[in-house]
Motif scaffolding. Sequence first.
Motif, mmCIF file in Angstrom:
data_model
loop_
_atom_site.group_PDB
_atom_site.id
_atom_site.type_symbol
_atom_site.label_atom_id
_atom_site.label_comp_id
_atom_site.label_asym_id
_atom_site.label_seq_id
_atom_site.Cartn_x
_atom_site.Cartn_y
_atom_site.Cartn_z
ATOM 1 N N PRO A 119 1.255 -1.376 -0.186
ATOM 2 C CA PRO A 119 0.155 -0.114 -0.161
ATOM 3 C C PRO A 119 0.987 1.087 -0.199
ATOM 4 O O PRO A 119 0.493 2.200 -0.747
ATOM 5 N N ALA A 148 1.028 5.017 3.234
ATOM 6 C CA ALA A 148 -0.841 3.480 2.933
ATOM 7 C C ALA A 148 -1.325 3.582 2.755
ATOM 8 O O ALA A 148 -2.356 2.760 2.303
ATOM 9 N N SER A 149 -1.532 4.511 4.105
ATOM 10 C CA SER A 149 -3.390 5.262 4.559
ATOM 11 C C SER A 149 -3.839 5.385 3.393
ATOM 12 O O SER A 149 -4.989 5.140 3.693
ATOM 13 N N THR A 194 -5.746 2.350 1.270
ATOM 14 C CA THR A 194 -5.665 0.888 1.921
ATOM 15 C C THR A 194 -7.400 1.070 1.414
ATOM 16 O O THR A 194 -8.336 -0.263 1.496
ATOM 17 N N LYS A 233 -9.122 -1.974 -0.189
ATOM 18 C CA LYS A 233 -10.218 -2.854 0.781
ATOM 19 C C LYS A 233 -11.115 -3.154 -0.461
ATOM 20 O O LYS A 233 -12.048 -4.026 -0.782
ATOM 21 N N ARG A 282 -5.255 -9.965 -2.630
ATOM 22 C CA ARG A 282 -4.093 -9.348 -1.017
ATOM 23 C C ARG A 282 -4.176 -10.714 -0.612
ATOM 24 O O ARG A 282 -3.893 -12.350 -0.446
#
Length: 136
Positions: free
Chosen positions: A90, A105-106, A109, A113, A123
């Motif tokens: 990510p 990364a955040s 994500t 998802k 994943r």
Amino acid sequence: MRISHKRKVQQKLQKRLKGLVVEAKPAVAKPAVKKAPTAETVKAAPAVKPVAKEAKPVEVAASVASTVALTPKQQQVLDIVMNNAEGINPKGIGLQAGQEDAKAASWATGALKKLAEEGLVERIQLAGNKVLYKAL
């Protein structure tokens, strides 16, 4: 606050909630009775010959992505994942998208998802908390 006052308030709330529950229940309708299929109504489906398709995985993922409504961010993340066939984490996705190092990364994500739920990316859990995403 006095206890008697608390009790009165709670009783009023309980009465109000009971009234809402009674009003919220729909009238019970009789379920429709379906007839069991008879031999006359059931027909055999014609045999279908399998057709061999030679298509690239990227084209298949792109066609699946077009049927699923994706946001521009999700589409951008999907494109980055499809460009990295060996898999990407990510943080790498966020950095390629032009995000800052601290929030890369955040940023990715949430979109990852959704893409994983839709079956567009896979994943892969590595050792510890390391994760890779690959296009299907």
